[in-house]
Scaffold this active site. Structure first.
Site, PDB file in Angstrom:
ATOM      1  N   PRO A  86      -0.925   1.226  -2.886  1.00  0.00           N
ATOM      2  CA  PRO A  86      -2.005   0.146  -2.941  1.00  0.00           C
ATOM      3  C   PRO A  86      -3.415   0.860  -2.970  1.00  0.00           C
ATOM      4  CG  PRO A  86      -0.787  -0.276  -1.090  1.00  0.00           C
ATOM      5  CD  PRO A  86      -0.055   0.959  -1.686  1.00  0.00           C
ATOM      6  N   GLU A 113       5.955   1.312   6.554  1.00  0.00           N
ATOM      7  CA  GLU A 113       4.467   1.170   6.923  1.00  0.00           C
ATOM      8  C   GLU A 113       3.457   2.233   6.275  1.00  0.00           C
ATOM      9  OE1 GLU A 113       3.053  -1.305   8.505  1.00  0.00           O
ATOM     10  OE2 GLU A 113       5.145  -1.792   8.614  1.00  0.00           O
ATOM     11  N   ARG A 150       8.750  -0.140 -23.358  1.00  0.00           N
ATOM     12  CA  ARG A 150       8.576  -0.985 -24.669  1.00  0.00           C
ATOM     13  C   ARG A 150       7.569  -0.482 -25.648  1.00  0.00           C
ATOM     14  NH1 ARG A 150       3.925  -4.247 -24.689  1.00  0.00           N
ATOM     15  NH2 ARG A 150       4.959  -6.050 -25.714  1.00  0.00           N
ATOM     16  N   ASP A 164      -0.431  -7.223 -28.659  1.00  0.00           N
ATOM     17  CA  ASP A 164      -0.290  -7.731 -27.270  1.00  0.00           C
ATOM     18  C   ASP A 164      -1.482  -7.957 -26.749  1.00  0.00           C
ATOM     19  OD1 ASP A 164       2.368  -6.789 -26.962  1.00  0.00           O
ATOM     20  OD2 ASP A 164       1.825  -4.668 -26.460  1.00  0.00           O
TER      21      ASP A 164
HETATM   22  N1  ADE Z   1       3.181  -0.127  -2.787  1.00  0.00           N
HETATM   23  C1  ADE Z   1       2.847  -1.304  -2.003  1.00  0.00           C
HETATM   24  N2  ADE Z   1       1.955  -2.048  -2.611  1.00  0.00           N
HETATM   25  C2  ADE Z   1       1.746  -1.495  -3.918  1.00  0.00           C
HETATM   26  C3  ADE Z   1       0.979  -1.788  -4.688  1.00  0.00           C
HETATM   27  N3  ADE Z   1       0.299  -3.031  -5.041  1.00  0.00           N
HETATM   28  N4  ADE Z   1       0.796  -1.112  -5.926  1.00  0.00           N
HETATM   29  C4  ADE Z   1       1.580   0.151  -5.790  1.00  0.00           C
HETATM   30  N5  ADE Z   1       2.342   0.533  -4.792  1.00  0.00           N
HETATM   31  C5  ADE Z   1       2.415  -0.506  -3.889  1.00  0.00           C
END
Ligand code: ADE
Length: 223
Positions: A86, A113, A150, A164
């Site tokens: 994230p 975690e 794709r 697209d």
């Molecule tokens: N791992 C946990 N959440 C994630 C996300 N939003 N994007 C990429 N990898 C992740």
């Protein structure tokens, strides 16, 4: 193209690789996708891959050794190594076009975690699929793989990419099929006119109208 996915949960990919367009692309040799269990690279007799984080804190942390060994095992000269987190750069369609040109991708799926910070040094790219936290990188790696496969030659017709959503930072135009009148909701006359130039113009206007209303941020995006 070849894609190697490093994960602690290889079975999460079973359905993804065995259905629909992805399955067909694999069978037609447009892409080779292999999923590898990170645990196979553990040196521990119990196949342990994680441990408590130094300094305390919640949960277990993925150790660097199994990931380094797995990446070093699959890495080739032309490999692009992608860490799913994230904290990575937010994924967009533009990046799908760029990655679709690569010869070999290796995805590292974190879980638990977190992962030891030194794992970051392996990656050419860190990607997030959006501002929310998932239980691991497995779904993000499937999302990114799907968006790339794709686009590969011969997987779906090229004209469909040009239509697209997000192509040239515009959302797609509305489409209709039979019946012409469904519960009083009618197909726009212009689509029944057979006048291709007018239809094209209407569709372009609809794309701009839609994008302005729904995603004005896209019109300002320069990437
Ligand atoms: N791992 C946990 N959440 C994630 C996300 N939003 N994007 C990429 N990898 C992740």
């Amino acid at each position: 193209m070849k894609i190697d996915i490093l994960t602690l949960f290889p079975h999460m990919f079973d359905g993804f690789l065995n259905e629909s367009i992805i399955k067909r692309a694999i069978n037609n040799h447009k892409v080779e996708i292999q999923v590898h269990d990170i645990r196979d690279f553990s040196l521990d007799k119990h196949k342990k891959v994680d441990d408590y984080g130094f300094g305390g804190g919640q949960g277990m942390v993925l150790m660097p050794q199994p990931i380094f060994d797995a990446v070093e095992h699959y890495k080739q000269k032309n490999s692009k190594i992608i860490l799913l987190t994230p904290q990575g750069k937010t994924y967009h369609q533009k990046q799908a076009y760029t990655l679709a040109k690569e010869e070999h991708l290796i995805f590292i799926c974190g879980h638990y975690e977190g992962f030891d910070e030194r794992i970051r040094t392996l990656a050419h790219l860190e990607i997030s699929i959006g501002d929310y936290v998932l239980t691991g990188g497995e779904l993000p790696s499937m999302v990114i793989t799907d968006s790339i496969v794709r686009l590969l030659d011969g997987v779906i017709t090229e004209e469909s990419h040009l239509e697209d959503s997000f192509y040239e930072n515009l959302l797609d135009y509305p489409v209709y099929t039979k019946p012409v009148n469904f519960r009083g909701m009618k197909v726009p006359e212009i689509l029944l006119s057979g006048h291709h130039a007018n239809i094209k113009k209407w569709r372009q206007e609809e794309q701009i109208k839609r994008t302005t209303i729904r995603r004005p941020d896209l019109l300002e995006r320069d990437e």
